[in-house]
Design a protein around this motif. Sequence first.
Motif, PDB file in Angstrom:
ATOM      1  N   ILE A  41     -31.087  14.314  31.287  1.00 25.53           N
ATOM      2  CA  ILE A  41     -30.040  13.306  31.213  1.00 25.53           C
ATOM      3  C   ILE A  41     -29.591  12.986  32.634  1.00 25.53           C
ATOM      4  O   ILE A  41     -28.976  13.812  33.307  1.00 25.53           O
ATOM      5  CB  ILE A  41     -28.857  13.788  30.343  1.00 25.53           C
ATOM      6  N   ALA A  42     -29.904  11.784  33.100  1.00 22.17           N
ATOM      7  CA  ALA A  42     -29.648  11.410  34.497  1.00 22.17           C
ATOM      8  C   ALA A  42     -28.179  11.559  34.876  1.00 22.17           C
ATOM      9  O   ALA A  42     -27.862  11.919  36.007  1.00 22.17           O
ATOM     10  CB  ALA A  42     -30.108   9.977  34.740  1.00 22.17           C
ATOM     11  N   ALA A  43     -27.276  11.305  33.942  1.00 24.14           N
ATOM     12  CA  ALA A  43     -25.849  11.375  34.256  1.00 24.14           C
ATOM     13  C   ALA A  43     -25.406  12.789  34.614  1.00 24.14           C
ATOM     14  O   ALA A  43     -24.357  12.977  35.226  1.00 24.14           O
ATOM     15  CB  ALA A  43     -25.031  10.849  33.083  1.00 24.14           C
ATOM     16  N   HIS A  44     -26.169  13.812  34.243  1.00 21.86           N
ATOM     17  CA  HIS A  44     -25.809  15.196  34.557  1.00 21.86           C
ATOM     18  C   HIS A  44     -26.224  15.603  35.968  1.00 21.86           C
ATOM     19  O   HIS A  44     -25.854  16.676  36.436  1.00 21.86           O
ATOM     20  CB  HIS A  44     -26.421  16.156  33.544  1.00 21.86           C
ATOM     21  N   HIS A  45     -27.006  14.787  36.634  1.00 23.24           N
ATOM     22  CA  HIS A  45     -27.423  15.015  38.021  1.00 23.24           C
ATOM     23  C   HIS A  45     -26.590  14.055  38.856  1.00 23.24           C
ATOM     24  O   HIS A  45     -26.936  12.886  39.003  1.00 23.24           O
ATOM     25  CB  HIS A  45     -28.912  14.731  38.203  1.00 23.24           C
ATOM     26  N   ASN A  46     -25.466  14.543  39.391  1.00 24.71           N
ATOM     27  CA  ASN A  46     -24.523  13.603  39.969  1.00 24.71           C
ATOM     28  C   ASN A  46     -23.689  14.185  41.090  1.00 24.71           C
ATOM     29  O   ASN A  46     -23.785  15.364  41.418  1.00 24.71           O
ATOM     30  CB  ASN A  46     -23.613  13.060  38.867  1.00 24.71           C
ATOM     31  N   ILE A  47     -22.854  13.313  41.618  1.00 17.56           N
ATOM     32  CA  ILE A  47     -21.840  13.692  42.599  1.00 17.56           C
ATOM     33  C   ILE A  47     -20.493  13.434  41.939  1.00 17.56           C
ATOM     34  O   ILE A  47     -20.216  12.310  41.506  1.00 17.56           O
ATOM     35  CB  ILE A  47     -21.947  12.843  43.874  1.00 17.56           C
ATOM     36  N   ALA A  48     -19.665  14.462  41.853  1.00 12.26           N
ATOM     37  CA  ALA A  48     -18.300  14.302  41.361  1.00 12.26           C
ATOM     38  C   ALA A  48     -17.415  14.019  42.567  1.00 12.26           C
ATOM     39  O   ALA A  48     -17.436  14.760  43.552  1.00 12.26           O
ATOM     40  CB  ALA A  48     -17.833  15.557  40.640  1.00 12.26           C
ATOM     41  N   ALA A  49     -16.659  12.926  42.510  1.00 12.78           N
ATOM     42  CA  ALA A  49     -15.805  12.520  43.624  1.00 12.78           C
ATOM     43  C   ALA A  49     -14.344  12.776  43.268  1.00 12.78           C
ATOM     44  O   ALA A  49     -13.890  12.430  42.177  1.00 12.78           O
ATOM     45  CB  ALA A  49     -16.011  11.036  43.918  1.00 12.78           C
ATOM     46  N   PHE A  50     -13.620  13.385  44.209  1.00 13.01           N
ATOM     47  CA  PHE A  50     -12.209  13.698  44.016  1.00 13.01           C
ATOM     48  C   PHE A  50     -11.388  13.171  45.190  1.00 13.01           C
ATOM     49  O   PHE A  50     -11.830  13.222  46.336  1.00 13.01           O
ATOM     50  CB  PHE A  50     -11.991  15.220  43.964  1.00 13.01           C
ATOM     51  N   GLN A  51     -10.171  12.728  44.894  1.00 13.82           N
ATOM     52  CA  GLN A  51      -9.215  12.405  45.944  1.00 13.82           C
ATOM     53  C   GLN A  51      -8.317  13.619  46.128  1.00 13.82           C
ATOM     54  O   GLN A  51      -7.935  14.269  45.152  1.00 13.82           O
ATOM     55  CB  GLN A  51      -8.376  11.188  45.576  1.00 13.82           C
ATOM     56  N   VAL A  52      -7.980  13.924  47.384  1.00 13.58           N
ATOM     57  CA  VAL A  52      -7.136  15.076  47.695  1.00 13.58           C
ATOM     58  C   VAL A  52      -5.689  14.602  47.782  1.00 13.58           C
ATOM     59  O   VAL A  52      -5.370  13.709  48.570  1.00 13.58           O
ATOM     60  CB  VAL A  52      -7.559  15.736  49.025  1.00 13.58           C
ATOM     61  N   GLY A  53      -4.827  15.211  46.971  1.00 13.70           N
ATOM     62  CA  GLY A  53      -3.412  14.877  46.998  1.00 13.70           C
ATOM     63  C   GLY A  53      -2.685  15.571  48.132  1.00 13.70           C
ATOM     64  O   GLY A  53      -3.231  16.482  48.780  1.00 13.70           O
ATOM     65  N   SER A  54      -1.460  15.173  48.396  1.00 14.83           N
ATOM     66  CA  SER A  54      -0.680  15.764  49.487  1.00 14.83           C
ATOM     67  C   SER A  54      -0.416  17.250  49.259  1.00 14.83           C
ATOM     68  O   SER A  54      -0.189  17.991  50.204  1.00 14.83           O
ATOM     69  CB  SER A  54       0.639  15.020  49.658  1.00 14.83           C
ATOM     70  N   ASP A  55      -0.484  17.695  47.992  1.00 12.11           N
ATOM     71  CA  ASP A  55      -0.290  19.110  47.671  1.00 12.11           C
ATOM     72  C   ASP A  55      -1.605  19.890  47.629  1.00 12.11           C
ATOM     73  O   ASP A  55      -1.628  21.068  47.304  1.00 12.11           O
ATOM     74  CB  ASP A  55       0.419  19.252  46.330  1.00 12.11           C
ATOM     75  N   GLY A  56      -2.722  19.210  47.964  1.00  9.74           N
ATOM     76  CA  GLY A  56      -4.035  19.856  47.940  1.00  9.74           C
ATOM     77  C   GLY A  56      -4.728  19.745  46.599  1.00  9.74           C
ATOM     78  O   GLY A  56      -5.891  20.122  46.476  1.00  9.74           O
ATOM     79  N   GLY A  57      -4.045  19.219  45.597  1.00 14.04           N
ATOM     80  CA  GLY A  57      -4.655  19.026  44.282  1.00 14.04           C
ATOM     81  C   GLY A  57      -5.707  17.932  44.327  1.00 14.04           C
ATOM     82  O   GLY A  57      -5.667  17.043  45.180  1.00 14.04           O
ATOM     83  N   LEU A  58      -6.656  18.004  43.411  1.00 14.18           N
ATOM     84  CA  LEU A  58      -7.745  17.037  43.347  1.00 14.18           C
ATOM     85  C   LEU A  58      -7.612  16.154  42.117  1.00 14.18           C
ATOM     86  O   LEU A  58      -7.342  16.650  41.023  1.00 14.18           O
ATOM     87  CB  LEU A  58      -9.090  17.758  43.302  1.00 14.18           C
ATOM     88  N   SER A  59      -7.832  14.857  42.306  1.00 13.02           N
ATOM     89  CA  SER A  59      -7.857  13.894  41.201  1.00 13.02           C
ATOM     90  C   SER A  59      -9.256  13.316  41.131  1.00 13.02           C
ATOM     91  O   SER A  59      -9.770  12.797  42.136  1.00 13.02           O
ATOM     92  CB  SER A  59      -6.862  12.760  41.441  1.00 13.02           C
ATOM     93  N   LEU A  60      -9.862  13.397  39.947  1.00  9.43           N
ATOM     94  CA  LEU A  60     -11.227  12.884  39.776  1.00  9.43           C
ATOM     95  C   LEU A  60     -11.241  11.369  39.949  1.00  9.43           C
ATOM     96  O   LEU A  60     -10.496  10.654  39.290  1.00  9.43           O
ATOM     97  CB  LEU A  60     -11.779  13.263  38.404  1.00  9.43           C
ATOM     98  N   ILE A  61     -12.101  10.900  40.848  1.00 15.59           N
ATOM     99  CA  ILE A  61     -12.308   9.464  41.050  1.00 15.59           C
ATOM    100  C   ILE A  61     -13.385   8.982  40.096  1.00 15.59           C
ATOM    101  O   ILE A  61     -13.277   7.939  39.477  1.00 15.59           O
ATOM    102  CB  ILE A  61     -12.734   9.168  42.500  1.00 15.59           C
ATOM    103  N   GLY A  62     -14.461   9.757  40.005  1.00 19.41           N
ATOM    104  CA  GLY A  62     -15.577   9.381  39.149  1.00 19.41           C
ATOM    105  C   GLY A  62     -16.781  10.244  39.415  1.00 19.41           C
ATOM    106  O   GLY A  62     -16.766  11.121  40.277  1.00 19.41           O
ATOM    107  N   SER A  63     -17.823   9.958  38.660  1.00 17.71           N
ATOM    108  CA  SER A  63     -19.075  10.678  38.755  1.00 17.71           C
ATOM    109  C   SER A  63     -20.167   9.663  39.072  1.00 17.71           C
ATOM    110  O   SER A  63     -20.243   8.617  38.430  1.00 17.71           O
ATOM    111  CB  SER A  63     -19.336  11.379  37.426  1.00 17.71           C
ATOM    112  N   PHE A  64     -21.019   9.980  40.054  1.00 16.62           N
ATOM    113  CA  PHE A  64     -22.018   9.038  40.526  1.00 16.62           C
ATOM    114  C   PHE A  64     -23.409   9.654  40.412  1.00 16.62           C
ATOM    115  O   PHE A  64     -23.702  10.638  41.095  1.00 16.62           O
ATOM    116  CB  PHE A  64     -21.703   8.650  41.980  1.00 16.62           C
ATOM    117  N   PRO A  65     -24.269   9.117  39.529  1.00 15.04           N
ATOM    118  CA  PRO A  65     -25.614   9.670  39.334  1.00 15.04           C
ATOM    119  C   PRO A  65     -26.424   9.669  40.621  1.00 15.04           C
ATOM    120  O   PRO A  65     -26.310   8.753  41.440  1.00 15.04           O
ATOM    121  CB  PRO A  65     -26.251   8.729  38.315  1.00 15.04           C
ATOM    122  N   VAL A  66     -27.247  10.737  40.779  1.00 16.76           N
ATOM    123  CA  VAL A  66     -28.116  10.819  41.949  1.00 16.76           C
ATOM    124  C   VAL A  66     -29.325  11.693  41.635  1.00 16.76           C
ATOM    125  O   VAL A  66     -29.193  12.842  41.255  1.00 16.76           O
ATOM    126  CB  VAL A  66     -27.369  11.372  43.194  1.00 16.76           C
ATOM    127  N   GLY A  67     -30.513  11.134  41.751  1.00 13.03           N
ATOM    128  CA  GLY A  67     -31.764  11.871  41.672  1.00 13.03           C
ATOM    129  C   GLY A  67     -31.993  12.665  40.406  1.00 13.03           C
ATOM    130  O   GLY A  67     -31.390  12.409  39.370  1.00 13.03           O
TER     131      GLY A  67
END
Length: 168
Positions: A41-67
């Motif tokens: 399943i191509a979607a399982h081979h991906n890059i998960a992107a997160f934004q870093v909050g001012s408190d160090g917490g991560l918010s998921l931006i999205g998942s980007f398929p790769v290879g």
Amino acid sequence: QPVANGTSTFFPLEDNPVAVNVLAGGTFVYAVNEGSADDNIAAHHNIAAFQVGSDGGLSLIGSFPVGTAPNAIASDPTGKFLYVTDGASNQMYGFQVQSNGSLVMMPTPFKTDNLPDAVAVDPRGIYVYVANYNGNDVNAYTIDKSTGNATPVSGATTYAVGTGPICI
């Protein structure tokens, strides 16, 4: 000190996370999910992107398929480009990082030698290097500062190293 994600102190990823990269400036974090060997399943081979909050917490931006077997990741010092090696296809994928942290894949992957398993960008952002485990060598590329395109360096583009390099 663990940073909580709601009630959890971890941030869930997909199958077999193998590498992580924090952009210069610390605003975005990218995790490479290799997927499993029997997972087509191509979607399982991906890059998960997160934004870093001012408190160090991560918010998921999205998942980007790769290879088909992404396994290493590096970014340039400006935070404009991201590079991911794929050990199954003997390629390196390039991405342009958007202002919101999302990724746009460059049109054509870059050919590597056999089983790339590590990637690094030099501190000036001029070159990107790929270690190839089964090739027993390193590929060298020049980075186009406007597009991120990786072009093999002039002359010898593959440099022999010891057996089975696993990092660079």
